[in-house]
Design an enzyme around this catalytic site. Structure first.
Site, PDB file in Angstrom:
ATOM      1  N   ASP A  80      -9.816  -4.559  -5.687  1.00 46.90           N
ATOM      2  CA  ASP A  80      -9.499  -3.383  -5.004  1.00 46.90           C
ATOM      3  C   ASP A  80      -9.971  -2.342  -5.260  1.00 46.90           C
ATOM      4  O   ASP A  80      -9.969  -1.283  -5.707  1.00 46.90           O
ATOM      5  CB  ASP A  80      -7.457  -3.302  -5.238  1.00 46.90           C
ATOM      6  CG  ASP A  80      -6.844  -2.422  -3.995  1.00 46.90           C
ATOM      7  OD1 ASP A  80      -7.361  -2.237  -3.153  1.00 46.90           O
ATOM      8  OD2 ASP A  80      -5.693  -3.038  -3.524  1.00 46.90           O
ATOM      9  N   HIS A 137      -8.132  -5.392  -0.220  1.00 42.00           N
ATOM     10  CA  HIS A 137      -6.281  -4.358  -0.756  1.00 42.00           C
ATOM     11  C   HIS A 137      -5.445  -5.346   0.527  1.00 42.00           C
ATOM     12  O   HIS A 137      -4.119  -4.573   0.299  1.00 42.00           O
ATOM     13  CB  HIS A 137      -6.785  -3.946  -0.303  1.00 42.00           C
ATOM     14  CG  HIS A 137      -5.975  -2.382  -0.460  1.00 42.00           C
ATOM     15  ND1 HIS A 137      -4.835  -1.512  -1.582  1.00 42.00           N
ATOM     16  CD2 HIS A 137      -4.749  -1.039   0.692  1.00 42.00           C
ATOM     17  CE1 HIS A 137      -4.398  -0.737  -0.468  1.00 42.00           C
ATOM     18  NE2 HIS A 137      -4.244  -0.898   0.766  1.00 42.00           N
ATOM     19  N   SER A 190       0.877  -1.392  -0.212  1.00 43.39           N
ATOM     20  CA  SER A 190      -0.383  -0.161  -0.028  1.00 43.39           C
ATOM     21  C   SER A 190       0.845   1.532  -0.201  1.00 43.39           C
ATOM     22  O   SER A 190       1.437   1.461  -0.749  1.00 43.39           O
ATOM     23  CB  SER A 190      -1.020  -0.085   1.442  1.00 43.39           C
ATOM     24  OG  SER A 190      -1.902   1.011   1.046  1.00 43.39           O
TER      25      SER A 190
END
Lengths: 271, 397
Positions: A217, A245, A95
């Site tokens: 996602d 995610h 991320s």
């Protein structure tokens, strides 16, 4: 400042083997890697850490100025690598840490040999024609959601964070503890994360990289993953059969295989 | 026993208990895909079963902000610890307004620990969230107030101390002030200021109490001392003027008193004459270039503004090249070492170790001692040091 305490650095795996450093994203802490990291312990030196402000990092080391941009977090990664005297590092960032990883690799290219970007997004908000998937209003809504989950924190978590050495079990008992931190810090990190624009930094990566993209996602959609793949010099894109995610939790097997296939055969450890 | 007549009502089916429960129920795959949902929840959403089951994931029901929170907090937690409790989220409804809810979830795992199914309960939380928002707002306001107050105290404190000591030809000078509590205005003060004929006035003291009342007294005594020193050349007379000033102030209800050392510096050929008076304050220390430290004897002086007819004690000293003078408040002498003992009587020895340094070095040495005590430093502390430039001090000092 002791870097290892500050970032609660944990080192495991094979001594002398090629290091693999896992960086968690916005939300939780190094526990995010619990289903993936052990798979590398047999032939790698495995390094995990918490970003300052997350998990069991030293909250007193948090400084709004140092962490006003992702550079502060990238600096921490470099300090960890430096403190452990690591070279030939495989850096795996999830991320927002995929971008923190990009910044670290660009700044100290000699230390790193491979970069893995798990569910990356170089910019979360739209900037036509670029589509990040979110508007400014969406980000404000996220900050509101953080605030709504604020009250439960202050009472229960406060004393633990402030240090409660005689009752260490408190921290374990708390619900949602992996993803709790000081609400002010969480808010700040959310703002920094979701208002960053690191698209221009991708071109500076000079080592081979791997982009792991989930088929679905809500935070970093496939088109963003493809954009990242296109902007990196020497990259491989792997679409994971996963929704969400956090594929390192939902599909750890796929994540491990994809990283393993990407890495050159490990250098045997010195006898 | 159930009262007669109610049995019929309680003959509920499990299905009815599920569908029309006073909370929302959901079952999802580990990736959030909705397998089952109850009628209560569908009613809240304004959706039909066909819209949802097999069509949507749990996060699709949330506001965008809530969705990010779900992906970054809720879903990872549910995976890692198998349950999540009381997370605040907003549902998007087809009829318009968002519905604030509290969601709890458990993950059912297979024999090998593989997650199989997530079960969620959803409670309507509009009122609670409205109340929480009020609490949050009150908390933010309180926080802002606290910051404002702290800022005010800091600014006020600054106005009560000299921003920088003036340059005195032939002397090095340095001051130090430590406030034990950030949000409190301390009662310690000092100053150094020019008078006529190359003379200089200085004072250092400690007002009884803290906070705004002490600040009022500090302000009063500061201008009284400065103004009186212009026409009074006897330090004892200056303290007497201050004493009258403080006692007149009592008429207005401000009951303030202090301990203070007031002094004058008169230049000599190769040094300064110090004449000072003390009102109940710890003795000033003279540092001799040779390494000796002498307390200026002002024993018997009484606090200023406290007693009907107080006695103030004068003392004089001559400072030659390399000599110095240190004034301090009891915050320094009463600071405790880790073993519980106070610095107190050992101060002359500590100061003796600083002989030969310029004033800033002396102050730094004492400040370092205080800082090293950490929590042992319970009170405010002020220090004022003067040293005569001489052969033993480097020119850059």
């Amino acid at each position: 400042m002791n870097v290892r305490t500050r970032n609660r650095v944990t080192v495991s795996g094979r001594v002398g083997a090629r290091p693999i450093v896992f960086a968690h994203g916005f939300g939780c802490d190094q526990n995010m890697w619990r289903l993936v990291a052990p798979a590398f312990a047999g032939d790698h030196r495995v390094v995990l850490f918490d970003h300052v402000g997350a998990g069991r990092s030293d909250l007193s080391a948090w400084d709004p100025d140092r962490y006003a941009t992702l550079d502060g977090y990238a600096q921490d990664v470099l300090e960890i690598v430096d403190d452990l005297d690591l070279d030939d590092v495989v850096l795996v960032g999830h991320s927002v840490s995929a971008m923190i990883g990009v910044l670290a690799v660009v700044r100290a290219p000699a230390r790193f040999s491979r970069l893995v970007l798990v569910s990356p997004s170089p910019r979360y908000t739209d900037a036509p024609p670029y589509r990040g998937g979110f508007t400014e209003a969406d980000i404000d809504e996220l900050l509101e959601a953080l605030d709504s989950n604020y009250l439960g924190w202050s009472g229960a978590m406060g004393p633990v964070i402030m240090g409660n050495p005689d009752r260490p079990e408190l921290a374990e008992e708390l619900t949602n503890s992996f993803c709790r931190t000081d609400p002010e810090i969480a808010r700040h990190f959310a703002r920094v994360t979701f208002t960053s624009d690191n698209r221009a930094d991708l071109g500076g990566v000079r080592i081979p990289s791997l982009v792991l993209q989930c088929r679905q996602d809500a935070i970093a959609p496939p088109e963003v993953g493809r954009w990242v793949h296109g902007a990196l010099d020497d990259s491989r894109l792997v679409i994971l059969e996963a929704a969400g995610h956090c594929p390192q939790l939902s599909e750890p097997g796929q994540v491990v295989s994809a990283i393993r296939e990407f890495l050159p055969s490990p250098v045997p450890a010195a006898p | 026993m159930t009262p007669p007549g109610l049995e019929v009502l309680l003959e509920e089916t499990l299905d009815d208990l599920y569908e029309r429960a006073p909370c929302g129920y959901l079952s999802t795959l580990p990736d959030g895909g909705i397998l089952k949902i109850n009628a209560t929840m569908l009613g809240w959403l304004g959706l039909t079963r066909a819209d949802v089951v097999g069509q949507k994931r749990f996060s699709d029901l949330l506001s965008v902000g809530g969705r990010i929170y779900h992906e970054t907090h809720f879903a990872p937690l549910l995976r890692m610890q198998g349950e999540v409790r009381g997370v605040a989220l907003d549902l998007v409804t087809t009829y318009g307004p968002r519905l604030p809810v509290l969601v709890s979830a458990t993950m059912t795992a297979g024999p090998d620990g593989e997650p199989l199914l997530a079960r969620m309960t959803v409670f309507e939380a509009s009122d609670r969230r409205a109340y929480e928002r009020e609490l949050l707002r009150a908390r933010q306001e309180a926080e802002q107030e606290r910051e404002r107050l702290q800022h005010l105290a800091t600014v006020l404190q600054r106005t009560l101390l000299p921003p920088a000591l003036p340059r005195v030809p032939g002397l090095t000078t340095a001051g130090y002030y430590h406030s034990a509590a950030v949000e409190q205005i301390g009662g310690d003060f000092y100053d150094l200021f020019p008078l006529d004929h190359d003379r200089w006035g200085f004072f250092l003291g400690d007002v009884c109490g803290k906070g705004p009342a002490a600040a009022v007294v500090t302000s009063l005594l500061r201008y009284t001392l400065r103004a009186t020193a212009v026409y009074e050349s006897d330090p004892v007379s200056v303290l007497e003027a201050l004493d009258s000033g403080l006692r007149q102030q009592r008429a207005t209800g401000e009951r303030g008193w202090c301990t203070v050392v007031f002094g004058l510096l008169t230049p000599l050929d190769d040094g300064f004459r110090v004449s000072l008076a003390s009102g109940g304050h710890p003795p000033a220390l003279v540092m001799r270039a040779g390494g000796r430290v002498e307390a200026m004897d002002t024993v018997g002086g009484q606090p200023v503004g406290l007693l009907p007819d107080p006695r103030f004690v004068a003392a004089t000293a001559v400072l030659g090249p390399g000599d110095g003078l240190v004034l301090y408040t009891d915050g320094l002498t009463e600071a405790r070492r880790p073993d519980g003992t106070m610095i107190d009587d050992t101060l002359p020895q500590v100061v003796a170790g600083l002989v030969g340094l310029a004033a800033q070095g002396v102050v730094d040495g004492l400040a370092e001692l205080l800082t090293s005590l950490g929590p042992g430093l319970a009170d405010d502390a002020a220090i004022l040091a003067l040293t005569v430039r001489g052969a033993s001090l480097s020119p850059s000092d």
